[in-house]
Design an enzyme around this catalytic site. Structure first.
Site, short mmCIF file in Angstrom:
data_model
loop_
_atom_site.label_atom_id
_atom_site.label_comp_id
_atom_site.label_asym_id
_atom_site.label_seq_id
_atom_site.Cartn_x
_atom_site.Cartn_y
_atom_site.Cartn_z
N GLY A 83 -4.82 -6.00 8.15
CA GLY A 83 -6.29 -5.94 7.80
C GLY A 83 -6.61 -7.41 7.09
N THR A 84 -5.53 -7.44 6.02
CA THR A 84 -5.50 -8.60 5.15
C THR A 84 -5.80 -9.99 5.71
OG1 THR A 84 -4.49 -7.19 3.37
CG2 THR A 84 -4.54 -9.72 3.04
N GLN A 88 -10.48 1.25 8.15
CA GLN A 88 -10.22 2.74 7.89
C GLN A 88 -11.02 3.49 8.85
OE1 GLN A 88 -8.63 4.14 5.59
NE2 GLN A 88 -8.05 2.73 4.15
N CYS A 114 -2.96 -0.77 -3.39
CA CYS A 114 -2.69 -1.91 -4.15
C CYS A 114 -2.82 -1.76 -5.58
CB CYS A 114 -3.36 -3.14 -3.33
SG CYS A 114 -4.09 -2.99 -2.12
N SER A 149 -6.00 -2.46 11.53
CA SER A 149 -4.88 -2.72 11.19
C SER A 149 -4.00 -1.46 11.45
CB SER A 149 -4.77 -2.44 9.65
OG SER A 149 -3.71 -2.52 8.84
N ASN A 200 -12.54 2.52 1.44
CA ASN A 200 -11.30 3.09 1.53
C ASN A 200 -11.03 3.92 0.42
OD1 ASN A 200 -11.59 0.32 0.52
ND2 ASN A 200 -9.61 0.95 -0.45
N THR A 238 5.77 -16.80 16.30
CA THR A 238 6.40 -16.12 17.18
C THR A 238 5.77 -14.59 17.08
OG1 THR A 238 8.32 -17.38 17.61
CG2 THR A 238 8.49 -15.21 18.45
N HIS A 275 -1.21 0.46 10.92
CA HIS A 275 -0.66 1.48 9.93
C HIS A 275 -1.75 2.48 9.43
CE1 HIS A 275 -1.35 0.07 5.46
NE2 HIS A 275 -1.70 -1.18 6.11
N1 PLP Z 1 -9.29 -3.32 4.43
C1 PLP Z 1 -9.29 -1.92 4.11
C2 PLP Z 1 -10.59 -1.10 4.26
C3 PLP Z 1 -8.21 -1.34 3.79
O1 PLP Z 1 -8.20 0.10 3.43
C4 PLP Z 1 -6.98 -1.99 3.69
C5 PLP Z 1 -5.79 -1.47 3.38
O2 PLP Z 1 -5.79 -0.57 2.52
C6 PLP Z 1 -6.85 -3.38 3.89
C7 PLP Z 1 -8.33 -3.85 4.39
C8 PLP Z 1 -5.89 -4.33 4.19
O3 PLP Z 1 -5.11 -3.92 5.27
P1 PLP Z 1 -3.46 -4.48 5.36
O4 PLP Z 1 -2.75 -3.46 4.53
O5 PLP Z 1 -3.17 -3.98 6.92
O6 PLP Z 1 -3.49 -5.84 5.18
#
Ligand code: PLP
Length: 381
Positions: A72-73, A181, A328, A201, A153, A239, A203
């Site tokens: 996601g980041t 989310q 985080c 994302s 989130n 890759t 996970h």
């Molecule tokens: N955006 C939201 C709303 C999230 O909750 C998160 C992860 O906690 C992210 C982005 C970041 O995703 P990733 O952990 O895959 O980088």
């Protein structure tokens, strides 16, 4: 025997056995580089392209609009920075409750480009002001991008992304949504939303960490964020994470197939938890628009107590994994920018409990019992 109860599914979700099995099989049997033209390479390429079809199907996109990323980041960084660099965006409208990867990308954009940032007003439930958004969009012809997440989130408040998309379409703005989310938890179809960029994302829906995707509407292509070889049709060098990509597609396919039954289970658990918490602690608050919000998240503010500062640690000692905010920040226990934005009472300790279909009513009973014990004890430190 001490239990272990995992209620931090908004931070990350456990991998599904089917996903592990598939990834193991690929690790054992498919070591080819998808860029190689020989048979091993072609087999690896086929796995990636199958995964792309699955992800595209899940959100109503065409396969040429899905690009695999590290999560996601990266997807959010790419969309925001690419829109400014490649599409001439000069104004970005967002909200103060976005994830840090969006907020910090915006700060970095502001430092390097001639772009105006506007943060919408947020009410106490975490909703944006849609009238302010419309006024801003109507008021200017500067090339504009609106970046608003689907579900928050930390507190689960949902933005009405259909309405935001309509407004963006009406006034000619581009629209990015961080749907990290909600992918795999709600049916999302990019054909019904006027959306330019959408991030996911793996996970967060029982897939592996370190892999995600970005949907880029084919009318608004941006350039690569990571320069390199010709992978991802020249859009992302490096890759490919073949096991991760395949695992993500499998997890998403299962999430979409089982969406209704998982949702019904989680919603009933969350409702049960709300009821038990309310019965146990008369003076309890639920942050955000929890009644209409993301059903996997419940953000609870407990009554002021001398146990508050230690609450997450005491829960952890009791085997209960929850979070003080986003993952985080939870290690650092800094004050949440989201709760600050909605002006939550700082005297009350807020805990985010987040659920998956693996949780049970017995676990909820255990958590409430432990909370009762924690709050009835006197602090010794
Ligand atoms: N955006 C939201 C709303 C999230 O909750 C998160 C992860 O906690 C992210 C982005 C970041 O995703 P990733 O952990 O895959 O980088």
């Amino acid at each position: 025997m001490k239990k272990s109860v995992y209620l931090d599914n908004a931070a990350t979700t456990p991998l599904l056995p089917e996903v592990i099995e598939l990834m193991n099989d690929i690790m054992k049997n498919q070591f080819g580089n998808p860029s190689s033209i020989h048979e091993e390479g072609r087999k690896a390429r086929a796995i990636i392209e199958d995964a792309r079809k699955t992800v595209a199907r899940a959100i109503g996109a065409s396969i040429g609009e899905i690009f695999f990323t590290s999560g996601g980041t990266e997807s959010n960084n790419w969309a925001l920075k690419g829109a400014v660099r490649d599409l001439g965006i000069k104004r970005i409208i967002s909200s103060p409750t976005e994830h840090h990867c969006v907020l910090h990308s915006l700060q970095s954009i502001e430092a390097h480009y001639d772009v105006t940032l506007i943060f919408l007003h947020t009410d106490q439930l975490g909703h944006i002001d849609y009238t302010q958004l419309e006024d801003l969009l109507a008021d200017s012809t500067v090339p504009t991008l609106v970046s608003l997440m689907h579900a928050n989130n930390e507190m689960g408040t949902l933005h009405d992304i259909e309405r935001v998309g309509q407004l963006c379409h009406q006034y000619g703005a581009l629209f990015h949504s961080d749907t990290v989310q909600t992918i795999g938890h709600y049916p999302l179809d990019v054909q019904d939303l006027y959306i330019t960029f959408l991030s996911g994302s793996a996970h967060k829906f029982h897939g592996p960490k370190g892999v995600g995707f970005l949907y880029i509407n084919s009318n608004h292509f941006i350039k690569p964020y990571i320069d390199g070889g010709s992978q991802e049709r020249n859009m992302r060098g490096g890759t490919e994470n073949i096991y991760g990509i395949a695992g993500m597609a499998k997890a998403l396919e299962l999430a979409m197939d089982q969406l209704d039954s998982r949702r019904a289970h989680i919603e009933s658990l969350r409702c049960y938890f709300v009821q038990k918490l309310t019965d146990t602690f008369g003076d309890i608050q639920f942050n955000g628009d929890w009644e209409n919000g993301l059903y996997t998240v419940l953000n609870v503010s407990f009554p002021p107590s001398d146990r508050s500062d230690l609450l997450l640690i005491l829960l952890d000692i009791a085997g209960i994994r929850a979070s003080g905010g986003s993952a985080c920040s939870s290690g650092a226990e800094t004050h949440s920018h989201v709760l600050q934005a909605i002006q939550a009472d700082p005297a009350r300790k807020a805990v985010r409990f987040s659920f998956s279909h693996f949780n049970t009513a017995g676990e909820i009973d255990y958590v409430v019992e432990q909370l009762k014990t924690i709050f009835s004890q006197k602090a010794t430190v």
